[in-house]
Enzyme design. Sequence first.
Site, PDB file in Angstrom:
ATOM      1  N   SER A   3       0.836  -1.194   0.000  1.00  0.00           N
ATOM      2  CA  SER A   3       0.000   0.000   0.000  1.00  0.00           C
ATOM      3  C   SER A   3       0.872   1.245   0.000  1.00  0.00           C
ATOM      4  O   SER A   3       1.978   1.248   0.573  1.00  0.00           O
ATOM      5  CB  SER A   3      -0.850  -0.023   1.274  1.00  0.00           C
ATOM      6  OG  SER A   3      -1.445   1.225   1.484  1.00  0.00           O
ATOM      7  N   LYS A   8       2.393  -3.813   6.715  1.00  0.00           N
ATOM      8  CA  LYS A   8       2.635  -3.946   5.266  1.00  0.00           C
ATOM      9  C   LYS A   8       4.125  -3.802   4.974  1.00  0.00           C
ATOM     10  O   LYS A   8       4.684  -4.554   4.170  1.00  0.00           O
ATOM     11  CB  LYS A   8       1.837  -2.881   4.501  1.00  0.00           C
ATOM     12  CG  LYS A   8       0.364  -3.209   4.393  1.00  0.00           C
ATOM     13  CD  LYS A   8       0.147  -4.323   3.392  1.00  0.00           C
ATOM     14  CE  LYS A   8      -1.187  -4.991   3.528  1.00  0.00           C
ATOM     15  NZ  LYS A   8      -1.355  -6.177   2.700  1.00  0.00           N
ATOM     16  N   TYR A  20      -1.219  -0.644  10.736  1.00  0.00           N
ATOM     17  CA  TYR A  20      -1.515  -1.309   9.456  1.00  0.00           C
ATOM     18  C   TYR A  20      -0.361  -1.108   8.478  1.00  0.00           C
ATOM     19  O   TYR A  20       0.157  -2.059   7.881  1.00  0.00           O
ATOM     20  CB  TYR A  20      -2.830  -0.768   8.867  1.00  0.00           C
ATOM     21  CG  TYR A  20      -3.015  -1.108   7.399  1.00  0.00           C
ATOM     22  CD1 TYR A  20      -3.183  -2.427   6.992  1.00  0.00           C
ATOM     23  CD2 TYR A  20      -3.001  -0.116   6.419  1.00  0.00           C
ATOM     24  CE1 TYR A  20      -3.333  -2.748   5.639  1.00  0.00           C
ATOM     25  CE2 TYR A  20      -3.158  -0.419   5.076  1.00  0.00           C
ATOM     26  CZ  TYR A  20      -3.320  -1.736   4.696  1.00  0.00           C
ATOM     27  OH  TYR A  20      -3.461  -2.057   3.364  1.00  0.00           O
TER      28      TYR A  20
HETATM   29  P1  NAD Z   1     -10.595  -7.240   1.361  1.00  0.00           P
HETATM   30  O1  NAD Z   1     -10.742  -7.186   2.838  1.00  0.00           O
HETATM   31  O2  NAD Z   1     -11.775  -7.014   0.520  1.00  0.00           O
HETATM   32  O3  NAD Z   1      -9.901  -8.611   0.935  1.00  0.00           O
HETATM   33  C1  NAD Z   1      -9.027  -9.318   1.775  1.00  0.00           C
HETATM   34  C2  NAD Z   1      -9.477 -10.772   1.779  1.00  0.00           C
HETATM   35  O4  NAD Z   1      -8.612 -11.514   2.645  1.00  0.00           O
HETATM   36  C3  NAD Z   1     -10.903 -10.957   2.324  1.00  0.00           C
HETATM   37  O5  NAD Z   1     -11.644 -11.726   1.416  1.00  0.00           O
HETATM   38  C4  NAD Z   1     -10.716 -11.682   3.644  1.00  0.00           C
HETATM   39  O6  NAD Z   1     -11.793 -12.538   3.956  1.00  0.00           O
HETATM   40  C5  NAD Z   1      -9.413 -12.431   3.390  1.00  0.00           C
HETATM   41  N1  NAD Z   1      -8.686 -12.783   4.618  1.00  0.00           N
HETATM   42  C6  NAD Z   1      -8.479 -12.011   5.712  1.00  0.00           C
HETATM   43  N2  NAD Z   1      -7.745 -12.680   6.604  1.00  0.00           N
HETATM   44  C7  NAD Z   1      -7.450 -13.888   6.066  1.00  0.00           C
HETATM   45  C8  NAD Z   1      -6.693 -15.009   6.499  1.00  0.00           C
HETATM   46  N3  NAD Z   1      -6.089 -15.032   7.704  1.00  0.00           N
HETATM   47  N4  NAD Z   1      -6.565 -16.080   5.681  1.00  0.00           N
HETATM   48  C9  NAD Z   1      -7.190 -16.077   4.451  1.00  0.00           C
HETATM   49  N5  NAD Z   1      -7.936 -15.053   4.005  1.00  0.00           N
HETATM   50  C10 NAD Z   1      -8.054 -13.964   4.796  1.00  0.00           C
HETATM   51  O7  NAD Z   1      -9.428  -6.180   0.995  1.00  0.00           O
HETATM   52  P2  NAD Z   1      -9.011  -5.599  -0.413  1.00  0.00           P
HETATM   53  O8  NAD Z   1      -9.438  -4.188  -0.471  1.00  0.00           O
HETATM   54  O9  NAD Z   1      -9.391  -6.522  -1.499  1.00  0.00           O
HETATM   55  O10 NAD Z   1      -7.435  -5.580  -0.232  1.00  0.00           O
HETATM   56  C11 NAD Z   1      -6.647  -6.677  -0.654  1.00  0.00           C
HETATM   57  C12 NAD Z   1      -5.204  -6.416  -0.217  1.00  0.00           C
HETATM   58  O11 NAD Z   1      -4.756  -5.175  -0.750  1.00  0.00           O
HETATM   59  C13 NAD Z   1      -5.029  -6.333   1.290  1.00  0.00           C
HETATM   60  O12 NAD Z   1      -3.831  -7.001   1.636  1.00  0.00           O
HETATM   61  C14 NAD Z   1      -4.910  -4.843   1.547  1.00  0.00           C
HETATM   62  O13 NAD Z   1      -4.119  -4.577   2.690  1.00  0.00           O
HETATM   63  C15 NAD Z   1      -4.240  -4.358   0.283  1.00  0.00           C
HETATM   64  N6  NAD Z   1      -4.549  -2.960  -0.025  1.00  0.00           N
HETATM   65  C16 NAD Z   1      -5.856  -2.574  -0.145  1.00  0.00           C
HETATM   66  C17 NAD Z   1      -6.148  -1.241  -0.419  1.00  0.00           C
HETATM   67  C18 NAD Z   1      -7.589  -0.772  -0.528  1.00  0.00           C
HETATM   68  O14 NAD Z   1      -7.830   0.420  -0.440  1.00  0.00           O
HETATM   69  N7  NAD Z   1      -8.566  -1.649  -0.745  1.00  0.00           N
HETATM   70  C19 NAD Z   1      -5.116  -0.308  -0.575  1.00  0.00           C
HETATM   71  C20 NAD Z   1      -3.802  -0.738  -0.465  1.00  0.00           C
HETATM   72  C21 NAD Z   1      -3.529  -2.085  -0.194  1.00  0.00           C
HETATM   73  C1  UD1 Z   2      -6.851   5.277   3.630  1.00  0.00           C
HETATM   74  C2  UD1 Z   2      -5.924   4.678   4.652  1.00  0.00           C
HETATM   75  C3  UD1 Z   2      -4.694   4.137   3.970  1.00  0.00           C
HETATM   76  C4  UD1 Z   2      -5.061   3.160   2.856  1.00  0.00           C
HETATM   77  C5  UD1 Z   2      -5.987   3.893   1.885  1.00  0.00           C
HETATM   78  C6  UD1 Z   2      -6.448   3.041   0.736  1.00  0.00           C
HETATM   79  C7  UD1 Z   2      -6.384   6.038   6.648  1.00  0.00           C
HETATM   80  C8  UD1 Z   2      -5.855   7.080   7.584  1.00  0.00           C
HETATM   81  N1  UD1 Z   2      -5.571   5.727   5.610  1.00  0.00           N
HETATM   82  O1  UD1 Z   2      -6.192   6.339   3.037  1.00  0.00           O
HETATM   83  O2  UD1 Z   2      -3.866   3.479   4.908  1.00  0.00           O
HETATM   84  O3  UD1 Z   2      -3.907   2.707   2.187  1.00  0.00           O
HETATM   85  O4  UD1 Z   2      -7.134   4.333   2.608  1.00  0.00           O
HETATM   86  O5  UD1 Z   2      -7.296   2.052   1.212  1.00  0.00           O
HETATM   87  O6  UD1 Z   2      -7.450   5.499   6.838  1.00  0.00           O
HETATM   88  N2  UD1 Z   2     -12.645  11.295   3.524  1.00  0.00           N
HETATM   89  C9  UD1 Z   2     -13.699  12.095   3.916  1.00  0.00           C
HETATM   90  N3  UD1 Z   2     -14.785  11.485   4.478  1.00  0.00           N
HETATM   91  C10 UD1 Z   2     -14.880  10.126   4.645  1.00  0.00           C
HETATM   92  C11 UD1 Z   2     -13.795   9.323   4.224  1.00  0.00           C
HETATM   93  C12 UD1 Z   2     -12.683   9.942   3.681  1.00  0.00           C
HETATM   94  O7  UD1 Z   2     -13.644  13.303   3.795  1.00  0.00           O
HETATM   95  O8  UD1 Z   2     -15.887   9.641   5.169  1.00  0.00           O
HETATM   96  C13 UD1 Z   2     -11.471  11.935   2.888  1.00  0.00           C
HETATM   97  C14 UD1 Z   2     -10.162  11.711   3.623  1.00  0.00           C
HETATM   98  O9  UD1 Z   2      -9.962  12.699   4.584  1.00  0.00           O
HETATM   99  C15 UD1 Z   2      -9.154  11.756   2.459  1.00  0.00           C
HETATM  100  C16 UD1 Z   2      -9.937  11.211   1.263  1.00  0.00           C
HETATM  101  O10 UD1 Z   2     -11.316  11.353   1.611  1.00  0.00           O
HETATM  102  O11 UD1 Z   2      -8.806  13.097   2.187  1.00  0.00           O
HETATM  103  C17 UD1 Z   2      -9.657   9.753   0.966  1.00  0.00           C
HETATM  104  O12 UD1 Z   2      -9.852   8.991   2.164  1.00  0.00           O
HETATM  105  P1  UD1 Z   2      -9.789   7.388   2.165  1.00  0.00           P
HETATM  106  O13 UD1 Z   2     -10.647   6.856   1.109  1.00  0.00           O
HETATM  107  O14 UD1 Z   2     -10.041   6.943   3.572  1.00  0.00           O
HETATM  108  O15 UD1 Z   2      -8.289   7.063   1.746  1.00  0.00           O
HETATM  109  P2  UD1 Z   2      -6.893   7.559   2.399  1.00  0.00           P
HETATM  110  O16 UD1 Z   2      -7.098   8.542   3.471  1.00  0.00           O
HETATM  111  O17 UD1 Z   2      -5.993   7.951   1.285  1.00  0.00           O
END
Ligand code: NAD
Ligand code: UD1
Length: 341
Positions: free
Chosen positions: A126, A154, A150
């Site tokens: 991330s 990572k 978190y």
């Molecule tokens: P998500 O929660 O939708 O998917 C994660 C999946 O992992 C889920 O289906 C959950 O059931 C499964 N899981 C959790 N613990 C487990 C375990 N112990 N064993 C097996 N399965 C397990 O999340 P996502 O948004 O699809 O994110 C996927 C990956 O990308 C994550 O590692 C997350 O940290 C990373 N990531 C997500 C974002 C985002 O904004 N969505 C941003 C940056 C990085």
């Molecule tokens: C969040 C996570 C980050 C993660 C990323 C992608 C935090 C502090 N950081 O970042 O670790 O990698 O998501 O999943 O949670 N906002 C509002 N109202 C809301 C929600 C968000 O105004 O209800 C604003 C936030 O202040 C920010 C923007 O929207 O400026 C995006 O927020 P968000 O979607 O939570 O992503 P990040 O803050 O970038």
Amino acid sequence: MRKAVLVTGGAGYIGSHTCLALIREGWRPVVMDTFANSSPEAISRLRSLTGSDIPVCQVDIRDTEACRQVMSQYHCQSVIHFAGLKAVGESQAHALEYYDVNVNGTHSLLKAMTCEGVRHIIFSSSATVYGEPTKLPISEDHPLDPTNPYGRTKLTAEKLIEDVASSSADICFGILRYFNPVGADQSGKIGEDPKGQPNNLMPFIAQVAVGRREYLTVYGDDYSTKDGTGVRDYIHVSDLAIAHLRALEKLVGFDENFVVNLGTGRGYSVLEVLDAFSSVSGRSIPHRFNERRVGDVATVYADPTLARNLLGWKAELGLKEMCRDHWLWQEANPLGYDGEH
Ligand code: NAD
Ligand code: UD1
């Protein structure tokens, strides 16, 4: 014969979209998921979208023996590792659990891969590993200084993978640092289905638009940005899914380790996202301004040059498509997969 890829967390938001892209390009995803933060319905939808019988194993990544069995049974040749816990606030309250799943889980998976001779791993990291930006856009050589548990899990998992790969020629990795994934597949059949109140902006806006929540709280209107609200690099989840294919091909084809950002290189403010969503959905989205959210920064966006040069990939879809497709999913599934939240 189609090549089998183990997809941990394949029922989740990004994992399910990547499974779809894998099947469309001729791979065979084998899903491993506990459904801790997802629904089996996502897999049913994938099966009906693709006509493909996707194997699913309800296995915890921390169970090394079970991981080995799955890898062996399905002849997996590589792993895309999405499984993990991802909520920043929750990671502060449950740090032990976050380290256990995100770090020990990755350790367990690497151990199983080493035992079974599975060489290639793509890891979901991330942009949060960079912490507060010291320069923009953020390139991969930006200092790494995550500001919450978190983010530190990572970064620790990244280092673990790098160390294991340098201690043994048997593991090769691609680490992908996502910026802000949003949107959904254009079918409207799969999408983001957060449990409880969404933490992130786009799913919150979508739930206001569909009438599940009364208004959006905008965190801060006094940042030094174009309109005072926070700016982020939103990326369409379908673009992100394709990036995993390019990364997998690169890794399998060249056995070369890499760490790349996945973003568009363009930032949008909260108010710009709100306007775009309102315009594509035709719904008014009430909002109220409040204090800044603790830990937030003004502006984050990627330098996506390395992904382009190394993987031959760049994001194709813009903010309008991100909002359109997120809305398609939310409107068709107002209560998510299971219709009860
Ligand atoms: P998500 O929660 O939708 O998917 C994660 C999946 O992992 C889920 O289906 C959950 O059931 C499964 N899981 C959790 N613990 C487990 C375990 N112990 N064993 C097996 N399965 C397990 O999340 P996502 O948004 O699809 O994110 C996927 C990956 O990308 C994550 O590692 C997350 O940290 C990373 N990531 C997500 C974002 C985002 O904004 N969505 C941003 C940056 C990085
Ligand atoms: C969040 C996570 C980050 C993660 C990323 C992608 C935090 C502090 N950081 O970042 O670790 O990698 O998501 O999943 O949670 N906002 C509002 N109202 C809301 C929600 C968000 O105004 O209800 C604003 C936030 O202040 C920010 C923007 O929207 O400026 C995006 O927020 P968000 O979607 O939570 O992503 P990040 O803050 O970038």
